[in-house]
Scaffold this active site. Structure first.
Site, short mmCIF file in Angstrom:
data_model
loop_
_atom_site.label_atom_id
_atom_site.label_comp_id
_atom_site.label_asym_id
_atom_site.label_seq_id
_atom_site.Cartn_x
_atom_site.Cartn_y
_atom_site.Cartn_z
N GLY A 210 0.81 -1.21 0.00
CA GLY A 210 0.00 0.00 0.00
C GLY A 210 0.84 1.26 0.00
N GLY A 230 -0.11 6.96 -11.55
CA GLY A 230 -1.25 6.93 -10.65
C GLY A 230 -2.00 8.25 -10.68
N SER A 231 -2.77 8.50 -9.65
CA SER A 231 -3.59 9.70 -9.61
C SER A 231 -2.73 10.94 -9.40
CB SER A 231 -4.61 9.60 -8.47
OG SER A 231 -3.96 9.70 -7.21
N GLU A 252 3.52 10.08 -14.12
CA GLU A 252 2.47 10.01 -15.13
C GLU A 252 1.16 9.91 -14.38
OE1 GLU A 252 -0.37 9.40 -17.25
OE2 GLU A 252 0.22 7.30 -17.15
N LEU A 253 0.36 10.98 -14.47
CA LEU A 253 -0.75 11.14 -13.53
C LEU A 253 -2.10 11.12 -14.25
CD1 LEU A 253 0.99 13.89 -11.37
CD2 LEU A 253 1.13 11.40 -11.17
N GLY A 254 -3.09 11.76 -13.67
CA GLY A 254 -4.45 11.68 -14.17
C GLY A 254 -4.70 12.55 -15.39
N CYS A 286 -6.22 6.59 -17.73
CA CYS A 286 -5.84 8.00 -17.56
C CYS A 286 -6.16 8.82 -18.80
CB CYS A 286 -4.37 8.12 -17.19
SG CYS A 286 -3.24 7.40 -18.42
N GLU A 380 -11.97 14.37 -12.93
CA GLU A 380 -11.66 13.07 -13.54
C GLU A 380 -12.53 12.01 -12.88
OE1 GLU A 380 -7.80 10.28 -14.60
OE2 GLU A 380 -7.79 11.38 -12.71
N VAL A 381 -13.38 11.34 -13.66
CA VAL A 381 -14.31 10.37 -13.12
C VAL A 381 -13.66 9.01 -12.94
CG1 VAL A 381 -16.52 9.20 -13.50
CG2 VAL A 381 -16.23 11.59 -14.20
N PHE A 382 -12.84 8.59 -13.89
CA PHE A 382 -12.23 7.26 -13.91
C PHE A 382 -13.30 6.18 -13.91
CE2 PHE A 382 -8.46 4.50 -13.16
CZ PHE A 382 -7.59 5.16 -14.00
#
Length: 486
Positions: A210, A230-231, A252-254, A286, A380-382
């Site tokens: 985690g 990730g986010s 590398e994000l949202g 993403c 951002e809904v994802f």
């Protein structure tokens, strides 16, 4: 024994063989049914520290090996992905909720990433530069040492291997922390492939865990570079932590990517592209088309076509039925999606299609009468949600497209490609697709976003990978010690 036989990795992590983790173990679940399909080890800070020490030692020997040997192992890994594609695909379907074609893209891409990485091993590692002194002056690219890779659940294989493979090819050791929700398809499979390919022990460690495990990886002094996908919220924390420890973080994000549909676009093709961009892998990408910007003259026919596609797309368990959408990864993500849809409707959006769910299966959703402040449009809904907004002219389309903190991918649909290119020039974005939707990636292409979407193109392509996973050194040589006035 199969590649992913659970007896190999049951309740264990890959760190100089398969060993019990200090952090215990956790169930591997299939989101479609809630069934437990295995158990993985969960690493903690103690596991990370042990792996970092071992990786730092193993890396020196790995980097010293002939480039031909490193390349051969990467090529063999590529072949193994192809040979074991069906088995890995099965895990991607069950563990990640992937439909089989999407799973197949992941294994095909994993093979290609390894083949491209194999070619990196023989790339030029420097250049000669001029010097004002009578000496040989050069720039060298050297391995950074130990690279930490933190990967997410949505495309667990691609988003891990795209960093693992080039980092290894360039002479680094790697510690991979996959998301524990997809730790088999995004972690165990990679460890097993490289074991079978002949990678020396200690060079690659796979430690699911985690946020605390990720923090231990980012802060450990022997880990010199972090490659994170990730986010945006998590990426900011990783970037801040890495900066405090004076190490590079490639983030590398949202995204909340826009698809601009111009008035001369073919409506049937545009709706098909828009549906694919928003609903592929349940919108858990993403690059997902998060905002449909449609010229006002074609708004209603576009909505009609997009809504009809959403209504007819089958949703269900991809392991047992031929479906277009599988399950959302877990209840927390499903509830976030539904809360944004509900809040959007409450604020005035019109539900054209979807907006309902059963268990973790969320119907593809289309929202009309959207404004820039509508929650499912602004955030951002994802998830499989397509908010549609109209524009009057190109200037308004550009204004809407740029009114976001993100800048990952942009799609523009229309018959005049030069006009589309002129629009693209006005919108900051790491990726632009003209006459295509927003989701696309290739092993040979640089990948990354600007703004809240990350720190630029840090993945893919020889130049980006060399920049990401090597250090630059200035080296001079002269035949004799120079005479100084002191």
């Amino acid at each position: 024994m199969s590649l992913l036989d659970e007896s190999t990795w049951h309740a264990a992590v890959s760190s100089d063989g398969w060993v019990k983790a200090s952090g215990g173990d956790a169930a591997v679940m299939t989101p479609a049914t809630g069934e437990e399909i295995g158990r993985i080890g969960i690493a903690d800070a103690e596991d990370v520290a042990r792996a970092a020490g071992r990786a730092a030692t193993a890396q020196r020997d790995w980097a010293a090996r002939p480039y031909l040997e490193r390349a051969a192992i990467l090529r063999r890994a590529g072949q193994l992905w192809e040979e074991h594609a069906a088995e890995v695909d099965g895990w991607l379907v069950r563990e990640a909720g992937s439909i089989p074609p999407k799973a197949g893209v992941e294994t095909q891409t994993a093979a290609q990433e390894c083949y491209e990485a194999a070619a990196l091993a023989s790339q030029s590692i420097g250049e000669l530069i001029p010097s004002a002194q009578p000496r040989l002056s050069m720039i060298r690219r050297l391995p950074v040492g130990v690279v930490g890779v933190i990967s997410p659940f949505n495309f667990p294989l691609i988003l891990a291997i795209r960093s693992v493979a080039p980092a290894l090819a360039l002479g680094n050791a790697v510690i991979l922390k996959p998301d524990p929700r997809t730790a088999v398809s995004g972690g165990v499979s990679i460890a097993r492939i490289f074991e079978e390919a002949g990678l020396p022990e200690g060079v690659l460690h796979v430690l699911p865990g985690g946020a605390d495990t990720g923090e231990a990886l980012v802060t450990h002094p022997l880990v010199r570079v972090i490659s994170f996908t990730g986010s945006s919220a998590a990426g900011r924390r990783v970037g801040e932590l890495a900066a405090r420890h004076l190490k590079r973080a490639h983030l590398e994000l949202g995204g909340n990517s826009a698809l601009i549909v111009l008035d001369d676009a073919d409506l049937d093709l545009a709706a098909s592209a828009g549906a694919w961009g928003s609903f592929l892998h349940q919108g858990q990408i993403c690059m997902t088309t998060g905002r449909h910007l449609v010229h006002e003259s074609i708004l209603e026919p576009y909505l009609e076509r997009l809504g009809a596609k959403a209504d007819h797309l089958p949703v269900g368990d991809p392991a047992t039925a031929q479906v277009a959408l599988g399950p959302i990864i877990d209840e927390r993500q499903r509830d976030k999606i539904h809360a944004l849809v509900t809040a959007s409707i409450d604020s005035g959006a019109r539900l054209v299609a979807g907006g309902t769910y059963q268990d973790l299966f969320y119907r593809p959703t289309v929202l009309a009468d959207v404004t820039p402040t509508t929650p499912a449009y602004a955030e951002e809904v994802f998830g499989p949600v397509a908010p549609v907004i109209s524009f009057h002219d190109v200037d308004e389309a550009v204004s809407l497209a740029t009114d976001t903190p993100y800048g990952l991918s942009l799609g523009i649909l229309g018959q005049d490609v030069m006009a589309a290119l002129a629009i693209a020039e006005r919108i900051p974005s790491g990726i632009v697709h003209i006459n295509d939707q927003t989701v696309g990636d290739e092993a040979v292409a640089p990948f990354g976003g600007v703004g809240a979407s990350g720190t630029g193109s840090r993945f893919g392509g020889a130049a980006a990978n060399v920049e990401a996973f090597t250090e630059t050194q200035w080296l001079t040589m002269q035949g004799a010690i120079q005479q100084y006035p002191f």
